[in-house]
Design an enzyme around this catalytic site. Structure first.
Site, PDB file in Angstrom:
ATOM      1  N   HIS A  27     -26.441  17.412 -59.723  1.00  0.00           N
ATOM      2  CA  HIS A  27     -25.191  17.753 -61.132  1.00  0.00           C
ATOM      3  C   HIS A  27     -26.086  17.567 -62.439  1.00  0.00           C
ATOM      4  O   HIS A  27     -25.686  16.712 -63.209  1.00  0.00           O
ATOM      5  CB  HIS A  27     -24.146  16.535 -60.833  1.00  0.00           C
ATOM      6  CG  HIS A  27     -24.412  15.235 -60.752  1.00  0.00           C
ATOM      7  ND1 HIS A  27     -25.360  14.407 -61.814  1.00  0.00           N
ATOM      8  CD2 HIS A  27     -24.005  14.105 -60.151  1.00  0.00           C
ATOM      9  CE1 HIS A  27     -25.285  13.215 -61.177  1.00  0.00           C
ATOM     10  NE2 HIS A  27     -24.495  13.090 -60.473  1.00  0.00           N
ATOM     11  N   HIS A  81     -19.798   3.581 -51.722  1.00  0.00           N
ATOM     12  CA  HIS A  81     -19.998   4.327 -52.962  1.00  0.00           C
ATOM     13  C   HIS A  81     -19.032   5.333 -52.516  1.00  0.00           C
ATOM     14  O   HIS A  81     -19.682   6.259 -51.577  1.00  0.00           O
ATOM     15  CB  HIS A  81     -21.129   4.318 -53.567  1.00  0.00           C
ATOM     16  CG  HIS A  81     -21.275   5.249 -54.447  1.00  0.00           C
ATOM     17  ND1 HIS A  81     -20.457   5.437 -55.552  1.00  0.00           N
ATOM     18  CD2 HIS A  81     -22.305   6.059 -55.066  1.00  0.00           C
ATOM     19  CE1 HIS A  81     -20.761   6.272 -56.497  1.00  0.00           C
ATOM     20  NE2 HIS A  81     -21.951   6.395 -56.271  1.00  0.00           N
ATOM     21  N   GLU A  83     -19.140   8.419 -53.997  1.00  0.00           N
ATOM     22  CA  GLU A  83     -19.474   9.598 -54.616  1.00  0.00           C
ATOM     23  C   GLU A  83     -20.025  10.619 -53.396  1.00  0.00           C
ATOM     24  O   GLU A  83     -20.220   9.834 -52.310  1.00  0.00           O
ATOM     25  CB  GLU A  83     -20.730   9.629 -55.760  1.00  0.00           C
ATOM     26  CG  GLU A  83     -21.070  11.035 -56.279  1.00  0.00           C
ATOM     27  CD  GLU A  83     -21.886  10.719 -57.553  1.00  0.00           C
ATOM     28  OE1 GLU A  83     -22.519   9.611 -57.824  1.00  0.00           O
ATOM     29  OE2 GLU A  83     -22.038  11.866 -58.317  1.00  0.00           O
ATOM     30  N   ASP A  85     -22.123  12.351 -52.297  1.00  0.00           N
ATOM     31  CA  ASP A  85     -23.314  12.407 -51.631  1.00  0.00           C
ATOM     32  C   ASP A  85     -23.383  11.227 -50.598  1.00  0.00           C
ATOM     33  O   ASP A  85     -24.470  11.157 -49.690  1.00  0.00           O
ATOM     34  CB  ASP A  85     -24.741  12.509 -52.472  1.00  0.00           C
ATOM     35  CG  ASP A  85     -24.741  11.349 -53.686  1.00  0.00           C
ATOM     36  OD1 ASP A  85     -23.655  10.912 -53.856  1.00  0.00           O
ATOM     37  OD2 ASP A  85     -25.831  11.084 -54.131  1.00  0.00           O
ATOM     38  N   HIS A 147     -22.907   2.886 -60.208  1.00  0.00           N
ATOM     39  CA  HIS A 147     -22.721   3.524 -61.408  1.00  0.00           C
ATOM     40  C   HIS A 147     -21.333   4.115 -61.610  1.00  0.00           C
ATOM     41  O   HIS A 147     -21.055   4.743 -62.482  1.00  0.00           O
ATOM     42  CB  HIS A 147     -23.887   4.546 -61.842  1.00  0.00           C
ATOM     43  CG  HIS A 147     -23.798   5.671 -61.077  1.00  0.00           C
ATOM     44  ND1 HIS A 147     -23.459   6.976 -61.326  1.00  0.00           N
ATOM     45  CD2 HIS A 147     -23.807   5.847 -59.561  1.00  0.00           C
ATOM     46  CE1 HIS A 147     -23.391   7.946 -60.302  1.00  0.00           C
ATOM     47  NE2 HIS A 147     -23.591   7.138 -59.254  1.00  0.00           N
ATOM     48  N   ASP A 166     -26.577   3.386 -55.008  1.00  0.00           N
ATOM     49  CA  ASP A 166     -27.516   3.828 -55.725  1.00  0.00           C
ATOM     50  C   ASP A 166     -28.387   3.142 -56.467  1.00  0.00           C
ATOM     51  O   ASP A 166     -29.585   3.684 -56.952  1.00  0.00           O
ATOM     52  CB  ASP A 166     -26.554   4.790 -56.720  1.00  0.00           C
ATOM     53  CG  ASP A 166     -26.111   6.066 -56.248  1.00  0.00           C
ATOM     54  OD1 ASP A 166     -26.656   6.508 -55.321  1.00  0.00           O
ATOM     55  OD2 ASP A 166     -24.750   6.465 -56.802  1.00  0.00           O
ATOM     56  N   TYR A 192     -34.800   8.251 -62.134  1.00  0.00           N
ATOM     57  CA  TYR A 192     -33.265   7.768 -61.663  1.00  0.00           C
ATOM     58  C   TYR A 192     -32.651   6.931 -62.480  1.00  0.00           C
ATOM     59  O   TYR A 192     -31.502   7.197 -62.584  1.00  0.00           O
ATOM     60  CB  TYR A 192     -33.394   7.435 -60.238  1.00  0.00           C
ATOM     61  CG  TYR A 192     -32.108   7.483 -59.408  1.00  0.00           C
ATOM     62  CD1 TYR A 192     -31.723   8.599 -58.803  1.00  0.00           C
ATOM     63  CD2 TYR A 192     -31.252   6.214 -59.458  1.00  0.00           C
ATOM     64  CE1 TYR A 192     -30.510   8.103 -57.959  1.00  0.00           C
ATOM     65  CE2 TYR A 192     -29.977   6.163 -58.973  1.00  0.00           C
ATOM     66  CZ  TYR A 192     -29.663   7.297 -57.913  1.00  0.00           C
ATOM     67  OH  TYR A 192     -28.567   7.244 -57.569  1.00  0.00           O
ATOM     68  N   HIS A 225     -30.845   6.119 -51.838  1.00  0.00           N
ATOM     69  CA  HIS A 225     -31.630   7.563 -52.019  1.00  0.00           C
ATOM     70  C   HIS A 225     -33.185   6.951 -51.985  1.00  0.00           C
ATOM     71  O   HIS A 225     -33.451   5.845 -52.585  1.00  0.00           O
ATOM     72  CB  HIS A 225     -31.420   8.075 -53.373  1.00  0.00           C
ATOM     73  CG  HIS A 225     -29.977   8.723 -53.602  1.00  0.00           C
ATOM     74  ND1 HIS A 225     -29.786   9.857 -52.912  1.00  0.00           N
ATOM     75  CD2 HIS A 225     -28.962   8.306 -54.125  1.00  0.00           C
ATOM     76  CE1 HIS A 225     -28.504  10.097 -53.324  1.00  0.00           C
ATOM     77  NE2 HIS A 225     -28.137   9.081 -54.177  1.00  0.00           N
TER      78      HIS A 225
END
Ligand code: FEO
Length: 397
Positions: A27, A81, A83, A85, A147, A166, A192, A225
């Site tokens: 993104h 989380h 999101e 991904d 986040h 994350d 990151y 990640h």
């Protein structure tokens, strides 16, 4: 033998994520070294899946799970989380595994509903709560706005594993799973932080304090990640504390784009002035540097000088892109200045000056402009602007 097998992290914890070697844009963040989407399996008396992977990688994750256990045995998924991904494979999991419940934060419940509009059995947990699942005790800590509003971390005391979503992650595809097996992680961890976590630095500081006060016996940090931390846990926590503090350094970033080299000449003069004033300088022409690489250099800088020409009474488009992006990252404690060229009116450099003010950059001098091509006076003004910025950052503690 399946193509994709799980990797053992501790006695009970397995990595069952996916490696995305191809990803080059996350993104708007340039991911030149790909990424991983880390999901984990906790093998108690019943397996628990922690987070999933981006939707196209669901098959890879399911293969890795199957290398350890029958996927249908998973009755509980913990979603740290929402999101995509990390939640993107939940529909595939719901279709093939049909878990009894998905554990998430209260905000996670709302986020998962808003993403998937599905009738999954979501079970929100409170900040600081504990739960026994499959004979294993889990603790849940909200990490709101680290986040996203829904973010939380889960802790498995028996193996000392913190599943940190994350937080402490990085975009770095690698064949191996642990930090001590991964060469060159520093830049990707900083990148990151700069591009994902930085806007929430005040929350990072509070979270680290809350985390420290809990005194959890953490032996492993397993983010969503990049590498799993088993060697440099203290180091990455200390880096987060440092990055969150955003103490200015004596490094200045000169960011610019140019049409006919006039702004480039001003950038060169400003860089010379910075060096003359005692600063270290990184000159970053936007044609050569992605906005997310500028963000990471700025993470450990003390100044930002930005230059750009005027185009049809507007800022040059690449500057609009970069400054829009950087403004959102909310860098603190920067000194700086603006410069640029024009033909009819200096709208471009004036716009840059306004953006820097909105970003909270303390301007160390007047914006330097030149009509068409800089003369000696304009180059001298750019040099003096650089010198003034350097002296200003040298004065900071
Ligand atoms: Fe890696 Fe916020 O998702």
């Amino acid at each position: 033998m399946p193509n994709h097998t799980a990797v053992r992290i501790t006695e009970k914890v397995w990595w069952v994520g996916a490696i995305d070697w191809e990803l080059r844009d996350f993104h708007g963040y340039s991911t030149k070294r790909g990424t991983t989407y880390n999901a984990y399996l906790v093998m108690g008396s019943e397996p628990v899946l922690i987070d999933t992977v981006k939707a196209p990688f669901a098959g890879e994750m399911l293969e890795r799970i199957a290398s350890v256990t029958e996927p249908a045995k998973i009755r509980t998924v913990i979603s740290n989380h929402a999101e995509m991904d990390h939640s993107g494979s939940l529909p595939e999991v719901a279709r093939h595994i049909k878990p009894d419940r998905i554990i998430c934060s209260a905000m996670g419940e709302a986020a998962l509903k808003a993403h998937f509009h599905a009738d999954w059995k979501l079970q929100p947990v409170k900040d600081g709560s504990e739960m026994e699942i499959g004979g294993e005790r889990f603790q849940f800590l909200e990490a709101r706005m680290l986040h996203w509003p829904d973010s939380m971390v889960s802790f498995l005391p028996s193996d000392g594993v913190l599943f940190s979503n994350d937080i402490f992650g990085m975009h770095l595809a690698h064949s191996h799973r642990f930090d001590d097996e991964t060469v060159g992680w520093y830049y990707e961890a900083a990148k990151y932080y700069a591009n994902i976590i930085l806007p929430f630095s005040g929350i990072v500081t509070a979270f680290l304090e809350k985390f420290k006060a809990k005194n959890l016996p953490v032996k492993i940090i397993a983010p969503d990640h990049g590498p799993v931390w088993r060697k440099d846990i203290e180091k990455i926590i200390a880096l987060y504390a440092k990055w969150a503090a955003q103490q200015p350094t004596d490094t200045a970033i000169v960011l610019f784009d140019t049409m006919w080299k006039s702004t480039e000449k001003l950038a060169g003069a400003a860089a010379e002035g910075l060096v003359s004033g005692g600063a270290k300088v990184k000159v970053m022409p936007l044609r050569a540097h992605h906005r997310s690489d500028v963000a990471v250099e700025l993470l450990e800088a003390g100044a930002l000088l930005v230059g750009g020409p005027t185009m049809n009474k507007q800022p040059f488009p690449t500057l609009a892109d970069a400054l829009t992006y950087l403004k959102g990252l909310n860098h603190k404690n920067l000194t700086g200045g603006a410069f640029g060229s024009y033909g009819w009116s200096p709208d471009g450099p004036r716009w840059i000056e306004a953006q820097l003010r909105e970003m909270g950059v303390k301007l160390a001098g007047e914006t330097v402009t030149c009509r068409y091509v800089p003369d000696a006076a304009a180059l001298d003004a750019a040099f003096r602007l650089g010198e003034a910025v350097a002296k200003s950052i040298k004065r900071q503690p």
